[in-house]
Design an enzyme around this catalytic site. Structure first.
Site, PDB file in Angstrom:
ATOM      1  N   THR B  19      -5.343  17.565  -5.311  1.00 27.34           N
ATOM      2  CA  THR B  19      -4.157  17.818  -4.490  1.00 27.34           C
ATOM      3  C   THR B  19      -2.979  16.959  -4.930  1.00 27.34           C
ATOM      4  O   THR B  19      -1.878  17.461  -5.173  1.00 27.34           O
ATOM      5  CB  THR B  19      -4.484  17.467  -3.017  1.00 27.34           C
ATOM      6  OG1 THR B  19      -5.757  18.038  -2.697  1.00 27.34           O
ATOM      7  CG2 THR B  19      -3.425  17.996  -2.092  1.00 27.34           C
ATOM      8  N   GLU B 136       2.058   2.632  -4.595  1.00 30.22           N
ATOM      9  CA  GLU B 136       2.641   2.990  -3.289  1.00 30.22           C
ATOM     10  C   GLU B 136       1.807   4.037  -2.569  1.00 30.22           C
ATOM     11  O   GLU B 136       1.661   4.010  -1.348  1.00 30.22           O
ATOM     12  CB  GLU B 136       4.077   3.493  -3.483  1.00 30.22           C
ATOM     13  CG  GLU B 136       4.836   3.803  -2.209  1.00 30.22           C
ATOM     14  CD  GLU B 136       5.058   2.578  -1.331  1.00 30.22           C
ATOM     15  OE1 GLU B 136       4.317   2.441  -0.337  1.00 30.22           O
ATOM     16  OE2 GLU B 136       5.960   1.768  -1.651  1.00 30.22           O
ATOM     17  N   VAL B 139      -1.585   3.375   0.023  1.00 32.88           N
ATOM     18  CA  VAL B 139      -1.579   2.995   1.433  1.00 32.88           C
ATOM     19  C   VAL B 139      -0.621   3.879   2.226  1.00 32.88           C
ATOM     20  O   VAL B 139       0.575   3.941   1.926  1.00 32.88           O
ATOM     21  CB  VAL B 139      -1.177   1.519   1.605  1.00 32.88           C
ATOM     22  CG1 VAL B 139      -1.161   1.142   3.086  1.00 32.88           C
ATOM     23  CG2 VAL B 139      -2.103   0.605   0.821  1.00 32.88           C
ATOM     24  N   LYS B 212      -7.127  -0.075   2.769  1.00 32.54           N
ATOM     25  CA  LYS B 212      -5.664  -0.137   2.845  1.00 32.54           C
ATOM     26  C   LYS B 212      -5.217  -1.449   3.473  1.00 32.54           C
ATOM     27  O   LYS B 212      -4.275  -2.098   3.002  1.00 32.54           O
ATOM     28  CB  LYS B 212      -5.139   1.058   3.647  1.00 32.54           C
ATOM     29  CG  LYS B 212      -5.432   2.400   2.975  1.00 32.54           C
ATOM     30  CD  LYS B 212      -5.216   3.570   3.936  1.00 32.54           C
ATOM     31  CE  LYS B 212      -5.533   4.899   3.258  1.00 32.54           C
ATOM     32  NZ  LYS B 212      -5.571   6.022   4.232  1.00 32.54           N
ATOM     33  N   GLY B 309      -1.922  14.191   2.258  1.00 32.84           N
ATOM     34  CA  GLY B 309      -1.398  15.507   1.919  1.00 32.84           C
ATOM     35  C   GLY B 309      -0.693  15.503   0.587  1.00 32.84           C
ATOM     36  O   GLY B 309      -0.241  14.469   0.107  1.00 32.84           O
TER      37      GLY B 309
END
Lengths: 434, 434
Positions: B19, B136, B139, B212, B309
């Site tokens: 994805t 970046e 997390v 994270k 996402g």
């Protein structure tokens, strides 16, 4: 990066020792080690100046050379970064920044008015000289919105940027609702608490927030900052009545800035709007600021924090100083100033739902006349509420429309008084989709 | 900065076309002009690879050289930046990143597990080679929390960092409350909706969120990332009963990560906590993430956005790519890896209010016995509620304590069953001050 500390410090010259200036001094003093570790070199203050040297300030300034004016600091040989905290959209602030850039210094400023009015020229000057001009503190205090938009969201086409960016206005609106007080009373409170600028219209007139929106628009859409094109309306006409009625309908009234690019041009407006009471913007109370950025890939990002005050604003100034100390050099508005386009300003045309409050005469047929006008305007009604009598001869009626155009609303607002059934001028407020 | 476009493109090699990988390809294709304008040079993809070449992917990959494995891309001569989107805390992900750094490439990754486990070693390697490693996307998806902490808040001593950083867990807890369904039912829904990792314990067990938190702790406190020291508890034992009772008391239950430096050492915990329902964290519904950072100058900054996402995560990967294209080189964790300290892990000791649910036998003196135990533990009660009978022989009692220590709570939880008046094991949840 893993190399030992550079011996030569980054030398700051600070012009302006108000709340923010003193805040910057305190951080540089308190966090010398932290800053050196994070930037790879010492950060030092060499020269300072302010209007009144004798004024008692809550920081030890004895270690710094005092200059008589900002110009002397902007051109001093022992200054690498000129920190402009004087303020004002022209005069010494502008002159000293230009002088600093021309004498080979990078510049950090918190001056939103100056950037909103002269940002394009200053960016072109800085970039033509290979210098950088940073201004994280100019918008929304401690909230890292400039860095987020110029760097973190650089892979996005920005769809819309909006925000509550004047803490004083949000304090006044919040306080009106919580205490049930009229605008004038809370305005007077705010004045006594020292929350207002010397010229309060900068705050309550929406001008300060408008400056900030103009800066964000330029970064968001790659356009030349154009403050004159911002449609500005302050909070002076927001009544406790409307705050209460809006709450009945599940909304809160905020001084909301919205910028978006449309086929017709760039819309920029700063005005009182209704937002859902349970949305992040609707939940925002008191002096806190919030900026909402919508990108084509990232979706909606919400940033919230203190929009003013010594610590938060100084923190933002330091983020610019740290960036320069690390040797980072970015275009002022996120892309070379020469590539920023002059956007066609567009009056707000994006359809939205609207809130209307009408004080009607209490007589048969009044409501029918109103409904007819709205129908003629092509406005369909989502919700309508008629309240019990206010006064012997007036009945307040609330209308929440379905999505309609500002033009249709203007038509209705102009036509409604001609029905002869209104006791007072109709009130209309946009309901922004957030 | 105002100079014309650099002719030579920044050449990306992408390993992993799931994805996120496909999302990155789409942005590079869609926003080629935007990226060139913002970075000053073209950004191009030269080589790609994925497990299954034949798999049908919704992007045109015909323009890129297909390599058989990540290692080939990591060492290819025509790649400047190795984009690792394979995943996994060891194996090919780790090997290929090391190979890329050693062959002079910068690295961008979204691999939280790898950074949480091997972050220190990788940072030392990258910095010793003068390369950069950016993450970046590792997390909170599209939320720019890494840049905010390493750059925007660099002038602050961080006091506390917390957040809701696993969208799947927040979806499950939100859905349990809104639909009144038990954990098992909503877990099954989430599985069918494809919200769960192949190994669901990574999500609901709090491990993914723990990874994270460990990364954020390292940046916040200048310490070596130490995932093993994170106290982790998942959401499996959160019952619909507790969600309902907490709501009665004005709270919501969130899988909340909290890291703070104390005189006794670094506290890191990821566990279900109660937060006020009307706080920004309490308002957070569904798959959205939120990170709250508290600095000594800036106060509290709240960042909210999509935590996962295609678009949001790819947006974060692009922010790292843009940074590298602009020539920015920062220490991996915000300061040179060699200066990161090995923090003393500390078990949670910061006092807080606690929520307790006790199912008591419905007989005289039961409540007195409970109150006595709490008193002996030194726990004073803020609010207590006894509900009508659940079942013939049990009465649910809710207790919200005043601030107390985890030790006192442990003492009480151990002692309460010995009163002989509990029908089931006592439930205790921390109420985090937000």
């Amino acid at each position: 990066m893993s190399s030992p500390l550079r011996p030569d410090p980054l030398r700051l010259g600070i012009a302006g020792l108000g709340t923010v200036g003193i805040g910057v001094v305190k951080i540089v003093q308190k966090h010398a080690d932290l800053l050196a570790r994070r930037t790879g070199r010492p950060v030092a203050i060499t020269a300072i100046c302010a209007r009144d040297r004798r004024k008692n300030r809550d920081a030890d300034l004895s270690g710094y050379r005092w200059e008589d004016d900002a110009m002397a600091i902007a051109t001093a040989d022992d200054v690498d970064v000129f920190v402009e905290l004087v303020g004002g959209d022209s005069g010494i602030a502008k002159d000293s920044i230009e002088a600093a850039l021309k004498s080979g210094k990078d510049v950090v400023t918190a001056n939103k008015a100056l950037l909103a009015v002269h940002g394009q020229a200053l960016a072109e000057l800085a970039e033509s000289l290979g210098r950088t001009l940073r201004f994280e503190a100019a918008v929304a205090g401690g909230i890292p919105v400039i860095k987020t938009m110029t760097e973190s969201l650089a892979g996005n086409e920005i769809r819309r940027v909006m925000g509550v960016m004047n803490g004083t206005c949000n304090y006044i609106l919040t306080r009106m609702e919580s205490a049930g007080l009229p605008y004038e009373a809370v305005f007077e409170e705010a004045r006594q608490l020292g929350y207002l600028e010397a010229d309060p219209t900068l705050d309550v007139g929406g001008i300060d927030a408008g400056h900030k929106l103009a800066i964000l628009s330029a970064i968001a859409f790659g356009t030349q900052v154009n403050f004159d094109a911002v449609e500005i309306e302050g909070i002076e006409r927001v009544s406790i009545d409307d705050i209460r009625r809006a709450a009945d309908m599940g909304y809160r009234i905020k001084l909301l800035g919205v910028a978006q690019m449309t086929p017709r041009g760039l819309e920029q407006r700063m005005s009182p709007c209704l937002v859902p009471a349970d949305s992040p913007l609707g939940q925002l109370m008191g002096g806190t600021n919030m900026v909402v950025v919508e990108g084509d890939s990232v979706g909606q990002i919400v940033l919230r924090g203190a929009g003013a005050g010594e610590g938060p604003t100084a923190s933002a100034v330091l983020s610019d100083i740290v960036e320069i100390a690390r040797g980072v050099r970015l275009p002022v508005f996120g892309q070379p100033a020469g590539t920023l386009k002059a956007a066609q300003p567009a009056r707000t045309a994006v359809p939205a739902a609207y809130y209307m409050r009408l004080d009607l005469q209490d007589k048969p047929g009044a409501l029918a006349k109103v409904a007819t006008v709205l129908g003629d305007a092509g406005i369909s009604i989502d919700r309508m509420r008629q309240y019990g009598q206010h006064s012997p001869e007036s009945v307040p009626v609330l209308v929440v429309t379905h999505k309609t155009t500002p033009e249709a609303i203007d038509f209705a607002i102009e036509a409604l008084p001609r029905t002869g059934v209104l006791v007072s001028a109709p009130v209309e407020l946009r309901i922004e989709e957030v």
